[in-house]
Design an enzyme around this catalytic site. Structure first.
Site, mmCIF file in Angstrom:
data_model
loop_
_atom_site.group_PDB
_atom_site.id
_atom_site.type_symbol
_atom_site.label_atom_id
_atom_site.label_comp_id
_atom_site.label_asym_id
_atom_site.label_seq_id
_atom_site.Cartn_x
_atom_site.Cartn_y
_atom_site.Cartn_z
ATOM 1 N N LYS A 1 37.512 26.274 38.590
ATOM 2 C CA LYS A 1 38.791 26.253 37.501
ATOM 3 C C LYS A 1 39.670 26.686 38.625
ATOM 4 O O LYS A 1 40.979 26.252 38.783
ATOM 5 C CB LYS A 1 38.650 27.872 37.153
ATOM 6 C CG LYS A 1 40.582 29.069 36.648
ATOM 7 C CD LYS A 1 39.518 30.077 37.163
ATOM 8 C CE LYS A 1 38.996 31.132 38.929
ATOM 9 N NZ LYS A 1 40.600 31.766 38.802
ATOM 10 N N CYS B 1 52.049 43.441 39.974
ATOM 11 C CA CYS B 1 52.541 44.509 40.073
ATOM 12 C C CYS B 1 51.509 44.739 41.629
ATOM 13 O O CYS B 1 52.155 43.949 42.260
ATOM 14 C CB CYS B 1 51.319 45.606 39.498
ATOM 15 S SG CYS B 1 51.514 45.590 37.767
ATOM 16 N N ARG C 1 47.858 41.355 48.868
ATOM 17 C CA ARG C 1 47.139 39.911 49.134
ATOM 18 C C ARG C 1 48.727 39.120 49.044
ATOM 19 O O ARG C 1 49.427 38.936 47.921
ATOM 20 C CB ARG C 1 47.227 39.664 47.024
ATOM 21 C CG ARG C 1 45.602 40.151 47.011
ATOM 22 C CD ARG C 1 44.995 39.219 45.881
ATOM 23 N NE ARG C 1 45.169 38.189 45.895
ATOM 24 C CZ ARG C 1 43.935 37.176 45.263
ATOM 25 N NH1 ARG C 1 44.200 37.682 43.302
ATOM 26 N NH2 ARG C 1 43.964 36.053 45.373
HETATM 27 C C1 UD1 Z 1 41.921 31.411 46.630
HETATM 28 C C2 UD1 Z 1 41.490 31.534 45.440
HETATM 29 C C3 UD1 Z 1 40.311 32.959 45.064
HETATM 30 C C4 UD1 Z 1 39.012 33.279 45.982
HETATM 31 C C5 UD1 Z 1 39.947 32.973 47.859
HETATM 32 C C6 UD1 Z 1 39.247 33.168 49.102
HETATM 33 C C7 UD1 Z 1 42.113 30.505 43.637
HETATM 34 C C8 UD1 Z 1 43.310 29.901 42.537
HETATM 35 N N1 UD1 Z 1 42.360 31.303 43.966
HETATM 36 O O1 UD1 Z 1 42.488 32.578 46.609
HETATM 37 O O2 UD1 Z 1 39.194 33.654 43.536
HETATM 38 O O3 UD1 Z 1 38.812 34.487 46.272
HETATM 39 O O4 UD1 Z 1 40.985 31.876 47.868
HETATM 40 O O5 UD1 Z 1 38.852 32.679 49.154
HETATM 41 O O6 UD1 Z 1 42.350 29.239 44.581
HETATM 42 N N2 UD1 Z 1 46.940 36.295 52.532
HETATM 43 C C9 UD1 Z 1 47.747 36.527 53.638
HETATM 44 N N3 UD1 Z 1 48.910 36.456 53.649
HETATM 45 C C10 UD1 Z 1 49.246 34.897 52.547
HETATM 46 C C11 UD1 Z 1 47.444 34.556 51.511
HETATM 47 C C12 UD1 Z 1 46.616 35.293 51.895
HETATM 48 O O7 UD1 Z 1 47.631 37.911 54.829
HETATM 49 O O8 UD1 Z 1 49.802 34.583 52.873
HETATM 50 C C13 UD1 Z 1 45.135 37.243 53.046
HETATM 51 C C14 UD1 Z 1 44.845 37.882 51.770
HETATM 52 O O9 UD1 Z 1 45.633 39.305 51.620
HETATM 53 C C15 UD1 Z 1 43.462 38.128 51.321
HETATM 54 C C16 UD1 Z 1 42.485 36.292 52.108
HETATM 55 O O10 UD1 Z 1 43.964 35.757 52.599
HETATM 56 O O11 UD1 Z 1 42.639 38.412 52.305
HETATM 57 C C17 UD1 Z 1 42.470 34.855 51.867
HETATM 58 O O12 UD1 Z 1 43.352 34.981 50.726
HETATM 59 P P1 UD1 Z 1 43.060 33.428 50.392
HETATM 60 O O13 UD1 Z 1 42.627 32.869 50.643
HETATM 61 O O14 UD1 Z 1 45.260 33.500 50.317
HETATM 62 O O15 UD1 Z 1 43.328 33.710 48.139
HETATM 63 P P2 UD1 Z 1 44.546 33.029 46.809
HETATM 64 O O16 UD1 Z 1 44.719 31.362 47.629
HETATM 65 O O17 UD1 Z 1 45.142 33.758 46.393
#
Ligand code: UD1
Length: 456
Positions: free
Chosen positions: A34, A128, A133
């Site tokens: 996915k 929301c 995140r």
């Molecule tokens: C992706 C996956 C999700 C998985 C996650 C971690 C997709 C669609 N989803 O989510 O299934 O659980 O990776 O492996 O690919 N963060 C920040 N600032 C940012 C971005 C992220 O602080 O700008 C933090 C987030 O709050 C979190 C951590 O980084 O604590 C990891 O998030 P991230 O790797 O970005 O997850 P997603 O890409 O949203």
């Protein structure tokens, strides 16, 4: 921004009825990933030529992304798990809130749209309260590449500075190896002028899959899967045919289901290297695992308590933390599960305890004392992976369970119940005839807001 009603009625929604204490036996075909498919769909915006994507899982999240692309003018021909995508007629448009709401990956469009049109307008993801995140890594990286960004009333407006309408390569150091931010920046940098280096980049297989496809399209990306990714911008990207990698999270979920029921199954196709951390923990907890080419056979035996800490790839994936916790509820001995990636991803603990598990939750650390059995009951999944965990719990449990909240499950597991049925689990999707009282499914009140955040 207005959140949906907190008080949800589950009347007439669907649920899965599971007869507990089942065993799984046989072969499972693993679907396309996915998280790869979502970002690969976004990457098709970067070219005017045709892309053929194979092994795309049929999931509601994928449908949502398809609708976003169609709204931009993409011509998309859907032949079961194969998509033919033609983005040559897309036009600049603000992504509508109704389409992006609830699909975090929709925000990843910002990098691709920005490099294609010189501007992009994308609502904040999740809809929301998304405080836990953030998107700062995406925003800071795009700014470093030369974008001007303002956020007004929940809408992110990005524009390339200067007359050339081109982003320019630079060095970006991510504070945390965010998967989404790495992907956004790779797509933006692919059509930028000059070289971009992303330090502390995410190394997840889905990021590697994106780089692999972009390189087939003519991008120049080096070191994917390593901490520092190098991208030499090119003027144009072309078409290609690409097969989405197998879903390591779906694969891990089935392995855990087999371990939890002391059963034997074979899963395929998989890329065993993507599952190393999970395989290690399953072996440590007593399962026998055999890897042969692109298949893994697991023989579940006695279940021993083991500790896990979630971590970015190649560590133990946060997306399998909830299913693994369900397994540990019936382990011999104690285990400690520490969630390090997301602040609030413990929504399943309260319900597992109601089923008879013995788990003490201290912030993001679950201390589990294994019990002999848990009992079936009505359960409501509140996010994708906790729904999978509750289904595994229902399979282990004594008696019947009904798992509600399938809109989460359907976002990320293709044909989950029919695959489980083929393996011998008595499981049926039924139209819910009763209205669950809020008391029955309510999670920890402090976490109530988090239910709206789609964790995967
Ligand atoms: C992706 C996956 C999700 C998985 C996650 C971690 C997709 C669609 N989803 O989510 O299934 O659980 O990776 O492996 O690919 N963060 C920040 N600032 C940012 C971005 C992220 O602080 O700008 C933090 C987030 O709050 C979190 C951590 O980084 O604590 C990891 O998030 P991230 O790797 O970005 O997850 P997603 O890409 O949203």
């Amino acid at each position: 921004m207005v959140c949906g009603s907190k008080k949800k009625s589950y009347l007439k929604s669907q649920n899965l009825k599971i007869f507990g204490q089942g065993k799984v036996n046989g072969i499972v075909e693993i679907s396309g990933a996915k998280n790869s498919a979502l970002v690969l769909l976004v990457a098709t915006l970067l070219t005017n030529e045709r892309i053929i994507l194979e092994n795309v899982p049929r999931l509601t999240d994928i449908e949502k992304m398809e609708n976003i692309l169609k709204n931009l003018g993409v011509n998309l021909v859907d032949k079961n798990n194969k998509l033919e995508i033609d983005s040559k007629n897309i036009s600049f448009k603000e992504l509508p809130y109704e389409l992006v709401n609830g699909l975090r990956a929709s925000f990843f469009c910002i990098g691709a749209l920005l490099s294609k049109f010189g501007e992009a307008t994308v609502p904040l993801p999740g809809g929301c309260k998304i405080g836990s995140r953030p998107i700062d890594e995406h925003i800071n990286g795009l700014k470093a590449l030369g974008a001007e960004i303002i956020i007004e009333e929940g809408i992110v407006k990005a524009k390339i500075k200067g007359k050339k309408n081109k982003l320019h390569g630079t060095n970006i150091k991510l504070k945390c190896p965010s998967v989404g931010a790495t992907e956004t920046l790779i797509m933006a940098a692919s059509l930028a002028e000059g070289r971009t280096i992303i330090e502390n980049a995410a190394r997840e297989p889905e990021v590697q899959d994106l780089c692999h496809m972009l390189n087939k399209m003519g991008a120049k990306i080096y070191n994917s899967g390593k901490q520092n990714i190098i991208i030499d911008g090119v003027n144009k990207l072309g078409g290609c045919t690409h097969k989405v990698i197998p879903d390591r999270i779906e694969a891990g979920t089935f392995l855990i289901a087999a371990a939890a029921t002391s059963s034997t199954i074979r899963i395929s196709p998989v890329i065993p290297n993507h599952l190393k951390a999970v395989i290690n923990k399953l072996q440590e907890s007593g399962s026998e695992i055999t890897i042969k080419d692109n298949s893994i056979t697991i023989k579940g035996k006695e279940i021993k308590g083991v500790d896990i800490n979630t971590a970015p790839f190649p560590g133990f994936p946060t997306d399998l933390q909830a299913p693994f916790t369900a397994l540990m509820t019936i382990a011999n001995g104690e285990s400690k599960i520490t969630e390090t990636i997301f602040e609030n991803r413990m929504n399943h603990i309260h319900l597992l305890n109601k089923m008879g598990a013995n788990i003490k939750l201290n912030k993001n650390v679950a201390h589990i004392k294994g019990v002999k059995t848990i009992k079936g009951m009505n359960l409501v999944g509140s996010d994708l992976r906790s729904s999978a965990a509750l289904i595994i719990a229902g399979i282990i449990a004594k008696g019947i369970s009904r798992v509600y909240g399938l809109e989460h499950l359907d976002r990320g597991y293709e044909n989950f119940e029919s695959k489980l049925k083929t393996l011998g689990i008595e499981i049926t999707r039924e139209l819910s005839i009763e209205n669950l009282s809020e008391k029955e499914y309510k999670i920890n009140p402090e976490l109530e807001e988090i239910r709206h955040i789609k964790a995967a």
